[in-house]
Design a protein around this motif. Structure first.
Motif, short mmCIF file in Angstrom:
data_model
loop_
_atom_site.label_atom_id
_atom_site.label_comp_id
_atom_site.label_asym_id
_atom_site.label_seq_id
_atom_site.Cartn_x
_atom_site.Cartn_y
_atom_site.Cartn_z
N ILE A 25 -3.93 -1.83 2.01
CA ILE A 25 -2.97 -0.86 1.50
C ILE A 25 -1.84 -0.73 2.51
O ILE A 25 -1.96 -1.18 3.65
N SER A 26 -0.76 -0.11 2.10
CA SER A 26 0.35 0.15 3.02
C SER A 26 0.42 1.65 3.30
O SER A 26 0.26 2.48 2.41
N VAL A 27 0.65 1.94 4.57
CA VAL A 27 0.94 3.31 5.00
C VAL A 27 2.38 3.30 5.49
O VAL A 27 2.72 2.54 6.39
N SER A 28 3.22 4.12 4.89
CA SER A 28 4.64 4.11 5.23
C SER A 28 5.16 5.54 5.31
O SER A 28 4.50 6.50 4.91
N GLY A 29 6.37 5.65 5.84
CA GLY A 29 6.99 6.97 5.96
C GLY A 29 8.13 6.93 6.95
O GLY A 29 8.62 5.87 7.35
N THR A 65 0.59 -2.44 6.97
CA THR A 65 -0.46 -2.81 6.03
C THR A 65 -1.79 -2.88 6.77
O THR A 65 -1.91 -3.60 7.77
N VAL A 66 -2.77 -2.12 6.29
CA VAL A 66 -4.07 -2.00 6.95
C VAL A 66 -5.17 -2.05 5.89
O VAL A 66 -4.92 -1.80 4.71
N PRO A 67 -6.40 -2.36 6.29
CA PRO A 67 -7.52 -2.29 5.34
C PRO A 67 -7.72 -0.87 4.83
O PRO A 67 -7.55 0.10 5.57
N SER A 68 -8.07 -0.74 3.56
CA SER A 68 -8.30 0.58 2.99
C SER A 68 -9.55 1.20 3.62
O SER A 68 -10.43 0.51 4.14
N ALA A 89 -7.84 6.54 3.19
CA ALA A 89 -6.94 6.17 2.11
C ALA A 89 -7.44 4.93 1.40
O ALA A 89 -7.86 3.96 2.05
N LEU A 90 -7.39 4.96 0.07
CA LEU A 90 -7.82 3.82 -0.74
C LEU A 90 -6.66 3.18 -1.50
O LEU A 90 -6.85 2.19 -2.19
N LYS A 91 -5.48 3.79 -1.39
CA LYS A 91 -4.29 3.24 -2.05
C LYS A 91 -3.09 3.49 -1.14
O LYS A 91 -3.19 4.16 -0.11
N ASP A 92 -1.94 2.92 -1.52
CA ASP A 92 -0.72 3.09 -0.71
C ASP A 92 -0.46 4.57 -0.45
O ASP A 92 -0.52 5.39 -1.38
N THR A 93 -0.15 4.88 0.80
CA THR A 93 -0.03 6.27 1.22
C THR A 93 1.25 6.47 2.03
O THR A 93 1.67 5.60 2.79
#
Length: 794
Positions: A25-29, A65-68, A89-93
């Motif tokens: 998934i991607s973690v962004s902000g 991008t990291v493993p969920s 987190a299991l989806k893009d956050t």
């Protein structure tokens, strides 16, 4: 062919099946300052479990991008508290960070961060504004460009000058950017002060090797300066009064937490007082002399958050110098009177503006669109007026001489940041139009005998597309490679240049990184350099079919070692080859620009190589450094030194910078910097001969550029630039007194430039003794210079 190759490489990366890992998934902000909500550029984001990292872009945006599942993120930025967060987190956050600034004397536990986590590569230096403000000031002025000369591989030209010579290059080979817009003349007051006002700036990045593909157009370095966005939560005012200039900065929200503004102004004030004093002293109107010298800078920036994904930025800078003298003389005689007036006005300056739209297209893709324009003007306006009255008859004689040189750059650029599991891609395209007025002169006379000469103008169009990829091959090896395709319009004929860049980082151990890089750069414009004193009589001209674009190849290798939690050592070596560098042919100068400038210059080559060493120690109270550069810098032109390589004028073999900043307590900070540089290279005549007959032309001295008084002597030179002027060194100290109150902050700065009054030569001039011997005498400008400034913020 180049364009098809460029598109093919982009497609190969885009279709790589490893780009989209399963169960990722991607973690962004966005990463911002907690108080002002300013975006933080180049903040490091690291996910502990997967050992993956990234950095925020110019607008504070990041994506990783990291493993969920369980995710542990840590965010760090120079001068701010580290921040950690753990989420599942299991989806893009989307996760936004607001970082807290550190207090000056806050006791911080310095953790042993692995160098593998560092996202910077060889040749990139990020300088914090706090570091710049902590250094001793030159005549009370904190200066961005002078601060960069303390870094290894970066040298200043003459004493007090803010010009940069980076790894064997020259000042015209440095790309100076303010909010992405080129600044063609980055100094004030004959080169002593840069145009960048520290109070209006957010970040300064220097690239001296391993250049990202988004940068082009210069050979030696990129100085990327970013203005503050403005405080989005509260209004703030900053006032500073110094010996040379005074500054005013005001920022605040337009709509709280949604939009903001910043306005900053700087100007010299002493000229106003001096002119007032001269008017009092020169009470008689018979003879009046009114000199004038001043500089000014105005910065303005507005930013608007349109919605959660779109922002609009509008920025402007205008600045310049004025050097003028007004002479008035009146004298009477029997039967008549004569009045004379002479006005000499020199003005030069920059005006730049940009409109930027940033958009987060999705959690991995970010777009920045920039429309910008920048202009540099240099004008000379000389006017002479005389009226002669004799026996009630009056004759008026007048002459007006106007000179203009100008360069203008208009540009549109699209820049994408694409964050993928193992890649960070940056790609885009730009188009620009350069408009040049190399030199135009208009002479008007009372009798109508007018004259216009010089080339009216010329245009140069440039198109480019670029592509960068940061690829972590494994946990130790990271590659940063890119391609840039530049297409130039050379007098109606299109020419293309493909400039590859490659930068590799290998983590030999957790505390040791190895670097190698290669970069090919091209420069489609030239600078006709006439004077070393700093007057902007240097003229920008476009590359042509006859005088091709300058090209460089640079290879670097180095290492960075963390010796302890507080002590770091960095080593860099480089070799640079330059083609199509130019030089005025003997006897020519900018006053001959009215002829075809291509006939006034000759094209040659250059090469430079060296070793850079840097040791840094940092604790909660003390920051100290020792930088040493061993370098060689040579040029070759067919008409000089029998066509053999010779030392460049600014070939400084040794360059040492030793400094420290120490926080005595909450209210007092002291700093000291010692600088040493090998003397400049110069050409000195070995013998003199008497001419066989009278000489009806002036002879110029090769050391000083001045005319020799005795023109009946002929100079004989054996080698070019084989003589060394005395070494240049000085010690500067500064002391800062701080007072933080509930609603205001006050600061006194006192300092001394050149504490032990070293007589560093600014220039030499020849003189002939009664015995007929020619000796050179030196002129020193800054033997001992104290300074004081006062600042208040509220």
């Amino acid at each position: 062919m180049y364009l098809r190759l460029f598109i093919l490489l982009c497609l190969l990366v885009a279709i790589n099946p490893r780009l989209y890992a399963q169960n990722s998934i991607s973690v962004s902000g966005f990463i911002r300052d907690s108080s002002s909500l300013e975006s933080l550029y180049n903040a490091t984001v690291y996910e502990i479990n997967s050992e993956r990292g990234t950095i925020s872009n110019t607008y504070g945006f990041y994506s990783i991008t990291v493993p969920s599942g369980d995710i542990n993120l840590t965010v760090s930025f120079v001068g701010y508290e580290h921040q950690m967060i753990s989420i599942k987190a299991l989806k893009d956050t989307i996760v936004n960070f607001h970082l807290l600034q550190k207090n000056d004397l806050q006791e911080v536990t310095i953790k042993a961060q692995s160098l593998q986590q560092k996202q910077t590569f060889s040749g990139h230096e990020q300088v914090s504004m706090q570091s710049i403000k902590s250094l001793p000031a030159f005549v009370g002025e904190q200066d961005v460009l002078k601060s960069l000369t303390m870094l290894p591989g970066v040298q200043q030209g003459y004493e007090g000058s803010a010009g940069l010579f980076v790894r064997g290059g020259s000042p015209d080979q440095n790309l100076m950017l303010l909010d992405g817009v080129p600044i063609f003349n980055a100094t004030h007051m004959f080169g002593f002060i840069s145009v960048f006002t520290p109070e209006a700036l957010q970040s300064v990045d220097l690239y001296k090797g391993g250049f990202p593909a988004r940068y082009g157009g210069r050979l030696s370095s990129v100085v990327d300066v970013r203005m503050k966005e403005g405080n989005k939560t509260k209004s703030a005012t900053d006032l500073m009064f110094g010996l040379v200039t005074s500054k005013y900065t005001h920022e605040g929200p337009i709509k709280k937490e949604k939009s903001s503004f910043l306005i900053s102004a700087r100007r010299t004030l002493l000229d106003l007082l001096a002119r007032g004093g001269l008017k009092i002293v020169q009470s008689s109107d018979d003879q009046v002399i009114m000199p004038k010298l001043h500089l000014y800078d105005v910065n303005a920036k507005f930013n608007f958050e349109l919605n959660e994904t779109n922002r609009l930025y509008l920025s402007f800078y205008g600045g310049g110098d004025c050097l003028a003298s007004h002479f008035k003389d009146t004298y009477s005689y029997q039967g008549g009177e004569t009045k004379q007036k002479t006005k000499v006005n020199l003005k030069w300056g920059n005006k730049v503006g940009s409109l930027r739209w940033s958009s987060r297209l999705n959690n991995r893709l970010f777009l920045n669109t920039t429309l910008s324009s920048g202009t540099f003007n240099y004008t000379i306006d000389n006017r002479y007026y005389q009226s002669v009255t004799q026996d009630n008859d009056t004759e008026i004689i007048w002459t007006s001489i106007e000179y203009l040189t100008r360069v203008n750059n208009d540009k549109l650029q699209l820049l994408f940041d694409w964050y993928l599991p193992e890649h960070k891609l940056q790609f885009g395209a730009s188009g620009e139009l350069n408009h040049f007025v190399p030199g135009r002169q208009k002479i008007k006379r009372h009798d109508g005998d007018n004259l216009e000469r010089g080339k009216d103008h010329s245009n140069n169009t440039a198109l480019s597309c670029f592509f960068d990829d940061q690829y972590a091959i494994n946990e130790r090896l990271t590659l940063y490679g890119g391609l840039r395709l530049d297409v130039f319009d050379l007098e109606g004929k299109w020419s293309s240049q493909l400039t590859p860049r490659i930068n590799a980082k290998y983590a030999l151990r957790d505390n040791c990184n190895l670097f190698v890089s290669y970069a090919r750069m091209t420069q489609p414009l030239h600078l006709l350099t006439n004077s070393s004193i700093g007057l902007p009589s240097d003229i920008w001209v476009p590359a042509t079919k006859k005088v091709a674009p300058e090209i460089s190849h640079q290879v670097t290798a180095g290492a960075e070692v963390r010796l302890s939690n507080q002590l770091h050592y960095k080593f860099d070596s480089y070799y640079k080859a330059m083609d199509n560098v130019i030089n005025y042919q003997a006897g020519n100068s900018f006053m001959d620009i009215f002829d075809d400038w291509e006939e006034l210059v000759e094209v040659g080559t250059g090469k430079a190589w060296g070793i850079e060493n840097s040791i840094n120690y940092e604790s909660s109270r003390l920051k100290s450094w020792l930088n040493y550069t061993l370098a060689w810098n040579k040029r070759k032109f067919a008409s000089l030194n029998k066509g053999k390589y010779f030392p460049f004028k600014f070939d400084r073999r040794h360059d040492i910078n030793l400094g420290c900043v120490y926080q005595l307590n909450d209210h007092i900070e002291c700093s000291a910097v010692w600088t040493f540089q090998t003397g400049l290279a110069a050409t000195v005549p070995m013998r003199y001969y008497n001419a066989a007959g009278p000489i009806d032309y002036e002879v110029m001295d090769f050391v000083t550029g001045l005319d020799i008084k005795n023109t009946e002597r002929i100079q004989l030179f054996e080698k070019y630039n084989d003589y060394r002027l005395p070494a240049f060194h000085h010690l500067d100290v500064g002391l800062t007194f701080k007072k933080q109150r509930e609603k205001s902050y006050r600061e006194w700065k006192v300092g001394i430039y050149n504490v032990y009054a070293r007589q560093n030569a600014y220039m030499f001039y020849p003189d002939v003794t009664p015995e007929g011997e020619t000796i050179y005498k030196k002129v020193c400008l800054f033997p001992f210079v104290p300074s004081v400034s006062y600042r208040i913020s509220f």
